[in-house]
Design a protein around this motif. Structure first.
Motif, PDB file in Angstrom:
ATOM      1  N   TRP A   1     -19.698 -62.125  59.186  1.00 32.27           N
ATOM      2  CA  TRP A   1     -19.479 -63.431  58.566  1.00 32.27           C
ATOM      3  C   TRP A   1     -20.754 -64.049  58.012  1.00 32.27           C
ATOM      4  N   ASN A   2     -21.839 -64.062  58.783  1.00 30.55           N
ATOM      5  CA  ASN A   2     -23.077 -64.654  58.270  1.00 30.55           C
ATOM      6  C   ASN A   2     -23.624 -63.864  57.083  1.00 30.55           C
ATOM      7  N   TRP A   3     -23.461 -62.542  57.112  1.00 32.30           N
ATOM      8  CA  TRP A   3     -23.902 -61.731  55.984  1.00 32.30           C
ATOM      9  C   TRP A   3     -23.092 -62.059  54.732  1.00 32.30           C
ATOM     10  N   LEU A   4     -21.800 -62.250  54.899  1.00 32.00           N
ATOM     11  CA  LEU A   4     -20.948 -62.604  53.763  1.00 32.00           C
ATOM     12  C   LEU A   4     -21.332 -63.972  53.209  1.00 32.00           C
ATOM     13  N   GLY A   5     -21.564 -64.925  54.103  1.00 32.07           N
ATOM     14  CA  GLY A   5     -22.021 -66.247  53.668  1.00 32.07           C
ATOM     15  C   GLY A   5     -23.366 -66.163  52.972  1.00 32.07           C
ATOM     16  N   GLY A   6     -24.258 -65.327  53.497  1.00 34.90           N
ATOM     17  CA  GLY A   6     -25.567 -65.150  52.879  1.00 34.90           C
ATOM     18  C   GLY A   6     -25.476 -64.552  51.487  1.00 34.90           C
ATOM     19  N   ALA A   7     -24.552 -63.618  51.307  1.00 30.00           N
ATOM     20  CA  ALA A   7     -24.366 -63.013  49.984  1.00 30.00           C
ATOM     21  C   ALA A   7     -23.901 -64.063  48.972  1.00 30.00           C
ATOM     22  N   LYS A   8     -22.970 -64.911  49.392  1.00 32.73           N
ATOM     23  CA  LYS A   8     -22.491 -65.958  48.478  1.00 32.73           C
ATOM     24  C   LYS A   8     -23.583 -66.992  48.203  1.00 32.73           C
ATOM     25  N   ALA A   9     -24.352 -67.342  49.235  1.00 32.84           N
ATOM     26  CA  ALA A   9     -25.448 -68.296  49.047  1.00 32.84           C
ATOM     27  C   ALA A   9     -26.506 -67.717  48.104  1.00 32.84           C
ATOM     28  N   ALA A  10     -26.804 -66.438  48.255  1.00 33.94           N
ATOM     29  CA  ALA A  10     -27.769 -65.790  47.365  1.00 33.94           C
ATOM     30  C   ALA A  10     -27.252 -65.776  45.929  1.00 33.94           C
ATOM     31  N   GLY A  11     -25.954 -65.538  45.761  1.00 33.92           N
ATOM     32  CA  GLY A  11     -25.363 -65.577  44.427  1.00 33.92           C
ATOM     33  C   GLY A  11     -25.469 -66.959  43.805  1.00 33.92           C
ATOM     34  N   ALA A  12     -25.194 -67.979  44.599  1.00 36.98           N
ATOM     35  CA  ALA A  12     -25.289 -69.358  44.094  1.00 36.98           C
ATOM     36  C   ALA A  12     -26.729 -69.680  43.690  1.00 36.98           C
ATOM     37  N   LEU A  13     -27.663 -69.319  44.542  1.00 36.10           N
ATOM     38  CA  LEU A  13     -29.071 -69.567  44.233  1.00 36.10           C
ATOM     39  C   LEU A  13     -29.500 -68.771  42.998  1.00 36.10           C
ATOM     40  N   GLY A  14     -29.039 -67.530  42.906  1.00 31.48           N
ATOM     41  CA  GLY A  14     -29.369 -66.700  41.752  1.00 31.48           C
ATOM     42  C   GLY A  14     -28.859 -67.284  40.442  1.00 31.48           C
ATOM     43  N   LEU A  15     -27.689 -67.888  40.475  1.00 26.96           N
ATOM     44  CA  LEU A  15     -27.169 -68.539  39.262  1.00 26.96           C
ATOM     45  C   LEU A  15     -28.062 -69.699  38.842  1.00 26.96           C
ATOM     46  N   ILE A  16     -28.538 -70.464  39.808  1.00 24.48           N
ATOM     47  CA  ILE A  16     -29.430 -71.590  39.500  1.00 24.48           C
ATOM     48  C   ILE A  16     -30.763 -71.079  38.961  1.00 24.48           C
ATOM     49  N   VAL A  17     -31.318 -70.063  39.614  1.00 31.86           N
ATOM     50  CA  VAL A  17     -32.576 -69.467  39.135  1.00 31.86           C
ATOM     51  C   VAL A  17     -32.377 -68.917  37.721  1.00 31.86           C
ATOM     52  N   GLY A  18     -31.171 -68.466  37.426  1.00 33.61           N
ATOM     53  CA  GLY A  18     -30.852 -67.938  36.105  1.00 33.61           C
ATOM     54  C   GLY A  18     -31.038 -68.926  34.969  1.00 33.61           C
ATOM     55  N   PHE A  19     -31.068 -70.206  35.286  1.00 29.78           N
ATOM     56  CA  PHE A  19     -31.371 -71.190  34.242  1.00 29.78           C
ATOM     57  C   PHE A  19     -32.782 -70.964  33.693  1.00 29.78           C
ATOM     58  N   PHE A  20     -33.668 -70.434  34.528  1.00 32.27           N
ATOM     59  CA  PHE A  20     -35.064 -70.243  34.158  1.00 32.27           C
ATOM     60  C   PHE A  20     -35.426 -68.768  33.945  1.00 32.27           C
ATOM     61  N   VAL A  21     -34.707 -67.880  34.655  1.00 32.55           N
ATOM     62  CA  VAL A  21     -34.924 -66.431  34.524  1.00 32.55           C
ATOM     63  C   VAL A  21     -33.544 -65.815  34.277  1.00 32.55           C
ATOM     64  N   PRO A  22     -33.142 -65.694  33.020  1.00 28.85           N
ATOM     65  CA  PRO A  22     -31.773 -65.282  32.697  1.00 28.85           C
ATOM     66  C   PRO A  22     -31.311 -63.985  33.354  1.00 28.85           C
ATOM     67  N   LEU A  23     -32.192 -63.013  33.504  1.00 26.39           N
ATOM     68  CA  LEU A  23     -31.793 -61.751  34.123  1.00 26.39           C
ATOM     69  C   LEU A  23     -31.301 -61.969  35.553  1.00 26.39           C
ATOM     70  N   ILE A  24     -31.960 -62.854  36.285  1.00 22.45           N
ATOM     71  CA  ILE A  24     -31.540 -63.161  37.667  1.00 22.45           C
ATOM     72  C   ILE A  24     -30.143 -63.773  37.666  1.00 22.45           C
ATOM     73  N   GLY A  25     -29.889 -64.685  36.739  1.00 19.60           N
ATOM     74  CA  GLY A  25     -28.564 -65.292  36.633  1.00 19.60           C
ATOM     75  C   GLY A  25     -27.483 -64.278  36.307  1.00 19.60           C
ATOM     76  N   THR A  26     -27.796 -63.365  35.412  1.00 19.18           N
ATOM     77  CA  THR A  26     -26.839 -62.314  35.053  1.00 19.18           C
ATOM     78  C   THR A  26     -26.529 -61.441  36.262  1.00 19.18           C
ATOM     79  N   LEU A  27     -27.578 -61.025  36.966  1.00 18.41           N
ATOM     80  CA  LEU A  27     -27.382 -60.190  38.160  1.00 18.41           C
ATOM     81  C   LEU A  27     -26.624 -60.944  39.250  1.00 18.41           C
TER      82      LEU A  27
END
Length: 117
Positions: free
Chosen positions: A48-74
């Motif tokens: 469960w914590n790993w699954l939550g961490g994966a979703k949190a990382a995805g959310a953070l990656g989308l935000i970082v993608g505003f500044f580093v588009p490749l990260i947002g895409t990934l």
């Protein structure tokens, strides 16, 4: 990059990040509407914590993608794969009525990815 991004892409990406972050937080606080189905599907508590961490990382990656588009895409691709896995897990558990839930969370990630291409 953020200045070059359209308003539509920015809003859809922000919605996708918010929804993934909300979903992650729901696992971390053990919200009944999330953890009861996980148990029903046979997902081990140790994941469960790993699954939550994966979703949190995805959310953070989308935000970082505003500044580093490749990260947002990934991040968008990662979230799409995550929620596709959730659909498969639900289908394997034969909880067909629950299939729409991960699709709702997947949709803004798909839209954000599609709009950036």
């Amino acid at each position: 990059m953020f200045a070059e991004m359209s308003t539509t892409v920015a809003v859809v990406t922000a919605v996708a990040a918010f929804m993934a972050g909300f979903s992650a937080a729901a696992i971390f606080v053990r919200a009944k509407f999330v953890v009861e189905p996980l148990a029903e599907y046979g997902v081990p508590r140790s994941w469960w914590n790993w699954l939550g961490g994966a979703k949190a990382a995805g959310a953070l990656g989308l935000i970082v993608g505003f500044f580093v588009p490749l990260i947002g895409t990934l991040a968008a691709i990662g979230l799409i794969l995550y929620f596709a896995g959730a659909v498969i897990t639900i289908l394997r558990a034969r909880s067909y009525a629950h299939v729409p839930f991960p699709l709702v969370y997947m949709a803004p990630a798909v839209a954000a990815l599609a709009l950036t291409w």
